[in-house]
Write a protein that holds these residues in place. Structure first.
Motif, PDB file in Angstrom:
ATOM      1  N   PRO A  37      59.308  27.999 101.229  1.00 16.55           N
ATOM      2  CA  PRO A  37      60.173  29.105 101.680  1.00 16.55           C
ATOM      3  C   PRO A  37      61.467  29.233 100.883  1.00 16.55           C
ATOM      4  O   PRO A  37      61.838  30.333 100.472  1.00 16.55           O
ATOM      5  CB  PRO A  37      60.450  28.753 103.153  1.00 16.55           C
ATOM      6  CG  PRO A  37      59.319  27.864 103.555  1.00 16.55           C
ATOM      7  CD  PRO A  37      58.959  27.090 102.332  1.00 16.55           C
ATOM      8  N   LEU A  38      62.145  28.102 100.644  1.00 18.90           N
ATOM      9  CA  LEU A  38      63.422  28.187  99.936  1.00 18.90           C
ATOM     10  C   LEU A  38      63.226  28.675  98.509  1.00 18.90           C
ATOM     11  O   LEU A  38      63.986  29.524  98.017  1.00 18.90           O
ATOM     12  CB  LEU A  38      64.124  26.835  99.948  1.00 18.90           C
ATOM     13  CG  LEU A  38      64.803  26.425 101.259  1.00 18.90           C
ATOM     14  CD1 LEU A  38      65.478  25.079 101.105  1.00 18.90           C
ATOM     15  CD2 LEU A  38      65.816  27.475 101.686  1.00 18.90           C
ATOM     16  N   ALA A  39      62.230  28.155  97.828  1.00 19.45           N
ATOM     17  CA  ALA A  39      61.972  28.599  96.462  1.00 19.45           C
ATOM     18  C   ALA A  39      61.560  30.063  96.435  1.00 19.45           C
ATOM     19  O   ALA A  39      61.971  30.823  95.541  1.00 19.45           O
ATOM     20  CB  ALA A  39      60.886  27.724  95.833  1.00 19.45           C
ATOM     21  N   ARG A  40      60.760  30.463  97.416  1.00 17.79           N
ATOM     22  CA  ARG A  40      60.330  31.859  97.460  1.00 17.79           C
ATOM     23  C   ARG A  40      61.512  32.792  97.682  1.00 17.79           C
ATOM     24  O   ARG A  40      61.660  33.820  96.994  1.00 17.79           O
ATOM     25  CB  ARG A  40      59.291  32.043  98.565  1.00 17.79           C
ATOM     26  CG  ARG A  40      58.752  33.463  98.657  1.00 17.79           C
ATOM     27  CD  ARG A  40      57.644  33.570  99.673  1.00 17.79           C
ATOM     28  NE  ARG A  40      58.118  33.385 101.035  1.00 17.79           N
ATOM     29  CZ  ARG A  40      57.784  32.389 101.832  1.00 17.79           C
ATOM     30  NH1 ARG A  40      56.975  31.429 101.392  1.00 17.79           N
ATOM     31  NH2 ARG A  40      58.246  32.308 103.067  1.00 17.79           N
ATOM     32  N   LEU A  41      62.382  32.448  98.622  1.00 17.96           N
ATOM     33  CA  LEU A  41      63.542  33.295  98.895  1.00 17.96           C
ATOM     34  C   LEU A  41      64.513  33.299  97.721  1.00 17.96           C
ATOM     35  O   LEU A  41      65.086  34.335  97.375  1.00 17.96           O
ATOM     36  CB  LEU A  41      64.234  32.807 100.168  1.00 17.96           C
ATOM     37  CG  LEU A  41      63.444  33.000 101.462  1.00 17.96           C
ATOM     38  CD1 LEU A  41      64.176  32.363 102.633  1.00 17.96           C
ATOM     39  CD2 LEU A  41      63.212  34.475 101.734  1.00 17.96           C
ATOM     40  N   GLY A  42      64.710  32.131  97.098  1.00 14.79           N
ATOM     41  CA  GLY A  42      65.565  32.092  95.916  1.00 14.79           C
ATOM     42  C   GLY A  42      65.008  32.931  94.783  1.00 14.79           C
ATOM     43  O   GLY A  42      65.753  33.617  94.071  1.00 14.79           O
ATOM     44  N   GLY A  43      63.694  32.889  94.615  1.00 16.07           N
ATOM     45  CA  GLY A  43      63.077  33.716  93.585  1.00 16.07           C
ATOM     46  C   GLY A  43      63.230  35.193  93.866  1.00 16.07           C
ATOM     47  O   GLY A  43      63.499  35.997  92.959  1.00 16.07           O
ATOM     48  N   PHE A  44      63.072  35.583  95.139  1.00 18.24           N
ATOM     49  CA  PHE A  44      63.265  36.986  95.505  1.00 18.24           C
ATOM     50  C   PHE A  44      64.707  37.420  95.248  1.00 18.24           C
ATOM     51  O   PHE A  44      64.958  38.524  94.744  1.00 18.24           O
ATOM     52  CB  PHE A  44      62.913  37.198  96.976  1.00 18.24           C
ATOM     53  CG  PHE A  44      61.495  37.647  97.194  1.00 18.24           C
ATOM     54  CD1 PHE A  44      61.034  38.832  96.639  1.00 18.24           C
ATOM     55  CD2 PHE A  44      60.619  36.894  97.948  1.00 18.24           C
ATOM     56  CE1 PHE A  44      59.727  39.247  96.830  1.00 18.24           C
ATOM     57  CE2 PHE A  44      59.310  37.298  98.151  1.00 18.24           C
ATOM     58  CZ  PHE A  44      58.859  38.481  97.588  1.00 18.24           C
ATOM     59  N   ALA A  45      65.670  36.577  95.612  1.00 15.31           N
ATOM     60  CA  ALA A  45      67.073  36.922  95.393  1.00 15.31           C
ATOM     61  C   ALA A  45      67.357  37.109  93.908  1.00 15.31           C
ATOM     62  O   ALA A  45      68.024  38.069  93.495  1.00 15.31           O
ATOM     63  CB  ALA A  45      67.978  35.834  95.977  1.00 15.31           C
ATOM     64  N   LEU A  95      59.830  36.376  88.838  1.00 13.74           N
ATOM     65  CA  LEU A  95      58.462  36.716  89.246  1.00 13.74           C
ATOM     66  C   LEU A  95      57.562  35.490  89.233  1.00 13.74           C
ATOM     67  O   LEU A  95      56.747  35.292  90.146  1.00 13.74           O
ATOM     68  CB  LEU A  95      57.905  37.789  88.309  1.00 13.74           C
ATOM     69  CG  LEU A  95      58.349  39.240  88.549  1.00 13.74           C
ATOM     70  CD1 LEU A  95      57.766  40.151  87.484  1.00 13.74           C
ATOM     71  CD2 LEU A  95      57.913  39.709  89.933  1.00 13.74           C
ATOM     72  N   VAL A  96      57.710  34.657  88.219  1.00  9.30           N
ATOM     73  CA  VAL A  96      56.896  33.439  88.132  1.00  9.30           C
ATOM     74  C   VAL A  96      57.216  32.500  89.289  1.00  9.30           C
ATOM     75  O   VAL A  96      56.314  31.901  89.900  1.00  9.30           O
ATOM     76  CB  VAL A  96      57.126  32.751  86.775  1.00  9.30           C
ATOM     77  CG1 VAL A  96      56.440  31.395  86.744  1.00  9.30           C
ATOM     78  CG2 VAL A  96      56.617  33.629  85.648  1.00  9.30           C
ATOM     79  N   ILE A  97      58.501  32.360  89.613  1.00 15.79           N
ATOM     80  CA  ILE A  97      58.890  31.479  90.721  1.00 15.79           C
ATOM     81  C   ILE A  97      58.287  31.966  92.031  1.00 15.79           C
ATOM     82  O   ILE A  97      57.743  31.182  92.818  1.00 15.79           O
ATOM     83  CB  ILE A  97      60.420  31.406  90.812  1.00 15.79           C
ATOM     84  CG1 ILE A  97      60.993  30.670  89.600  1.00 15.79           C
ATOM     85  CG2 ILE A  97      60.845  30.705  92.104  1.00 15.79           C
ATOM     86  CD1 ILE A  97      62.502  30.671  89.550  1.00 15.79           C
ATOM     87  N   VAL A  98      58.378  33.267  92.261  1.00 19.21           N
ATOM     88  CA  VAL A  98      57.833  33.817  93.509  1.00 19.21           C
ATOM     89  C   VAL A  98      56.320  33.627  93.570  1.00 19.21           C
ATOM     90  O   VAL A  98      55.759  33.302  94.626  1.00 19.21           O
ATOM     91  CB  VAL A  98      58.209  35.311  93.628  1.00 19.21           C
ATOM     92  CG1 VAL A  98      57.504  35.941  94.819  1.00 19.21           C
ATOM     93  CG2 VAL A  98      59.716  35.458  93.776  1.00 19.21           C
ATOM     94  N   ALA A  99      55.649  33.815  92.438  1.00 20.05           N
ATOM     95  CA  ALA A  99      54.185  33.735  92.436  1.00 20.05           C
ATOM     96  C   ALA A  99      53.683  32.298  92.549  1.00 20.05           C
ATOM     97  O   ALA A  99      52.695  32.023  93.243  1.00 20.05           O
ATOM     98  CB  ALA A  99      53.639  34.385  91.161  1.00 20.05           C
ATOM     99  N   THR A 100      54.355  31.362  91.891  1.00 21.54           N
ATOM    100  CA  THR A 100      53.853  29.985  91.854  1.00 21.54           C
ATOM    101  C   THR A 100      54.342  29.131  93.018  1.00 21.54           C
ATOM    102  O   THR A 100      53.678  28.155  93.390  1.00 21.54           O
ATOM    103  CB  THR A 100      54.251  29.317  90.531  1.00 21.54           C
ATOM    104  OG1 THR A 100      55.680  29.350  90.398  1.00 21.54           O
ATOM    105  CG2 THR A 100      53.615  30.058  89.358  1.00 21.54           C
TER     106      THR A 100
END
Length: 725
Positions: A85-93, A75-80
């Motif tokens: 894009p890559l970090a967001r998708l990795g965080g979602f996964a 959740l922290v990765i997705v929010a921050t």
């Protein structure tokens, strides 16, 4: 440097290939991911399923802290890092995978403890939750009842609380008791715990029972007493009436198959019929699932549209397509209810609901996103189904079909053209053939992993049988169902029976072909996971890179020959033991109670069985068999006159001692597997290696999990209720 890069005196003035690759590779991957567009949500159930599977991998019950930390970190990765894009998708996964892990973990913790079951015959009473009809034996129909809120009425169990889990009890074939779901029954039965896996890494029925809420199985001794009557469900009464009418008009296996297809009643199917359809690769025709639902809905929609188009006032004023689709979905829902609401059919009905809504909204009927929503919904409700063979096969087939029709849609549209009824029927037949071939190829590795049998002629059988079922058998059956209330169903039933007879002859003929069934070694669990992930990438990814999914698929297909196979196997009760030799699997059996265990061994290793005495040297109670790891000394039977100590010469030349009796001091210093070993740790597998034998027990394989009984444990007692003051 100006522009995108800042000058650093410690860095070289010229970009090296390695530095360029480090800069370009993330950008290229990000571009490829962004090109997936609306396909990205289709990966949600994949990551959720991977997280659920990860829960079953540890050898000890995991705690909640680690997955909760991972979930919060994602959740922290997705929010921050939302703008990357890559970090967001990795965080979602990571977020979805940890959610799947936590979901199945919570589901496992919510299950009631496994209760203590009496080891001797006990008198019990319980409420009938379900009645299952099983195959006939000697012409007599068998019944199996699932009892809930069971109370023991004998011995120390008197006064105990009702079981929080169900019991599955097999009745005698000639038991005269007549009852319905909801009835209260009383009987004397011999109960059994859910059996241990036949070998380390084999099918885990104890895990299945834990999540299914089952306590064990049993067999009735004597007759059943009905204490109170149950309800008479209208649907159950209708199903029985339809099955009885079909069996009256078609009093042979044609009627049994018709009752299976139209009412979900499988009790009258003979062993020969089941074997013919299984060997020929047509067993899916006897299991009501997505294929049957699609045939029913397709026929209803097409027939209704033709009828409405034949009436000009209706065709000009009414939305014919939408009405036909809604009526077709309602007909499909009624068909699923009528045939028993089996889980594969219910899953297919959920997919059909999304398709109906999409068609009414003017969107694509079949899409990966709709399949992803259905799969995610099922796994969120029951995440443990990711290990279920029917779940894996059904979604692998549907996913492969959607991806295949994305490629073949243009060719099928050109084939249909602007033709009339005949050209449309021909296109429908071609689509049925392609559907059968694609679904069969997609589910073949899953079938090999779970059953270890390859039917090389299944493509030929399905090319002929599925169009017959779709264009002849099921339409006639639907017409028969519609005409039954009017008493006019005899003719369409006989038409249906003629089509079934053709399919039966075809199944019997294909089953007699050379090498109709070829046993193959069982695929390891990691091989099956690799195949499913490769299939997901092949079907879900857009672009030419999707072909990279073939690599893990090919590697998964070769995995059965890449893992070590056990040289010695011992049953969970030490009643059977086997040694792998050149001739096959040399089996020594102390009794006939482990025949199913031996069948699982031969299926997993794809080896024929031979008698232990034919390949070894037997002297009295002992047999010696030469293997790659040395001489194995075996004592397959426990004589009633006590334990015979093996001669010293036998112990000296042996490298492993396997016995059904205790062997603590029989051969000092020699590795052994005896009755105490399996009593404590379940089935054993021994592997010959350059440094001696490696002994692997079922407990060492599965570890300390909720569904694995403790050594010598039979569960927890149901304590009596405290007395009220």
């Amino acid at each position: 440097m100006n522009g995108a890069f800042r000058f650093d005196p410690d860095e070289p003035d010229v970009l090296t290939p390695e530095t360029t690759a480090r800069m370009v590779l993330p950008s290229r991957i990000g571009t490829m991911v962004q090109e997936q567009g609306r396909r990205l949500p289709s990966w949600l159930p994949v990551f959720f399923g991977v997280g659920a599977i990860a829960y079953f991998l540890p050898r000890h019950e995991p705690g909640f802290l680690c997955p909760a930390v991972v979930f919060c970190g994602a959740l922290v990765i997705v929010a921050t890092l939302w703008r990357r894009p890559l970090a967001r998708l990795g965080g979602f996964a990571l977020l979805i995978a940890s959610a799947g892990f936590l979901d199945v973990q919570l589901c496992a913790h919510r299950q009631p403890d496994m209760p203590y079951l009496p080891s001797r015959a006990v008198i019990l009473s319980g409420e009938v939750a379900r009645i299952d009809a099983v195959a006939e034996t000697n012409g007599q129909a068998n019944r199996r009842v699932v009892l809930k809120r069971v109370v023991f009425e004998s011995g120390l169990d008197i006064g105990m609380s009702p079981l929080r889990r169900t019991l599955r009890i097999s009745l005698k074939a000639r038991d005269p008791a007549v009852f319905l779901p909801g009835a209260r029954l009383r009987m004397r039965a011999l109960l059994r715990l859910t059996p241990w896996p036949s070998s380390p890494g084999g099918r885990d029925m104890q895990r299945e029972a834990w999540f299914a809420g089952q306590a064990g199985t049993g067999t009735v001794l004597g007759t059943v007493s009905v204490l109170s009557g149950g309800r008479t469900p209208l649907l159950e009464h209708t199903r029985e009436a339809i099955a009885a009418s079909l069996m009256t008009w078609l009093p042979d296996q044609r009627g049994a198959i018709a009752a299976t297809l139209l009412a979900g009643e499988t009790a009258s199917l003979s062993t020969q019929t089941r074997d013919d359809f299984a060997v020929s690769g047509l067993a899916h025709l006897l299991a009501v699932a997505g294929l049957h639902l699609g045939l029913v809905m397709g026929f209803v929609v097409m027939a209704l549209r033709l009828l409405m188009a034949a009436c000009p006032p209706v065709a000009l004023r009414w939305p014919c397509r939408e009405i036909a689709v809604i009526v077709g979905f309602v007909a499909g829902g009624l068909y699923v209810l009528l045939t028993g609401s089996h889980l594969p059919a219910v899953r297919a009905l959920g997919m059909a609901a999304f398709g109906t809504v999409a068609l009414l909204a003017g969107r694509r009927v079949l899409s990966m996103r709709a399949l992803a929503l259905v799969a995610l919904g099922i796994m969120a409700f029951a995440p443990y189904v990711v290990l279920d063979v029917s779940f894996q096969m059904s979604f692998a087939a549907v996913m492969a079909l959607i991806a295949a029709y994305d490629v073949m849609r243009g060719g099928l549209l050109n084939l249909r053209g602007e033709g009339g009824v005949l050209r449309g029927a021909g296109t429908h037949g071609v689509a049925l053939v392609l559907t059968s071939v694609v679904a069969g190829l997609a589910t073949l590795p899953v079938s090999l992993a779970h059953f270890g049998l390859f039917q090389p002629w299944f493509v030929l059988a399905n090319l002929l049988a599925v169009p017959l079922a779709g264009l002849w058998v099921m339409p006639a059956g639907i017409i028969a169902l519609l005409l039954m209330p009017l008493g006019l169903a005899r003719l369409p039933v006989h038409v249906m029976g003629a089509g079934i007879a053709l399919i039966m002859r075809m199944a019997h003929g294909v089953a007699g072909f050379p090498v109709a069934v070829t046993p193959v070694p069982a695929m390891p669990g990691w091989g099956l996971l690799l195949y499913l992930l490769g299939l997901c990438f092949l079907c879900l990814w857009r672009g030419k890179a999707r072909l990279c999914g073939l690599l893990p698929i090919l590697f998964a297909m070769a995995s059965p020959w890449l893992v070590a196979r056990p040289d010695v196997l011992v049953a969970p009760d030490a009643g059977s033991m086997a040694v792998r030799v050149d001739e096959g699997l040399a089996v020594g059996m102390g009794s006939g109670l482990d025949r199913l265990v031996v069948r699982d061994w031969t299926q997993a290793l794809a080896l024929p069985t031979v008698d232990l005495a034919d390949v070894g040297t037997c002297d009295g109670s002992f047999c010696r068999v030469k293997t790659a790891g040395g001489v194995v000394l075996m004592r397959p039977q426990d004589r009633s006159d006590g334990f015979d100590v093996p001669p010293e010469a036998f112990c000296r030349e042996a490298s492993l001692f396997v016995t059904q009796s205790p062997a603590r001091e029989a051969c000092p210093g020699l590795p052994f597997i005896d009755r105490f070993s399996v009593w404590r740790d379940g089935a054993f597998a021994a592997y010959a290696g350059p440094h001696g034998w490696k002994l692997v027990s079922d407990r060492a394989w599965r570890g300390d999990r909720f569904w694995v009984p403790a050594p010598g444990s039979r569960g927890v007692p149901n304590l009596p209720m405290a007395q009220a003051e």
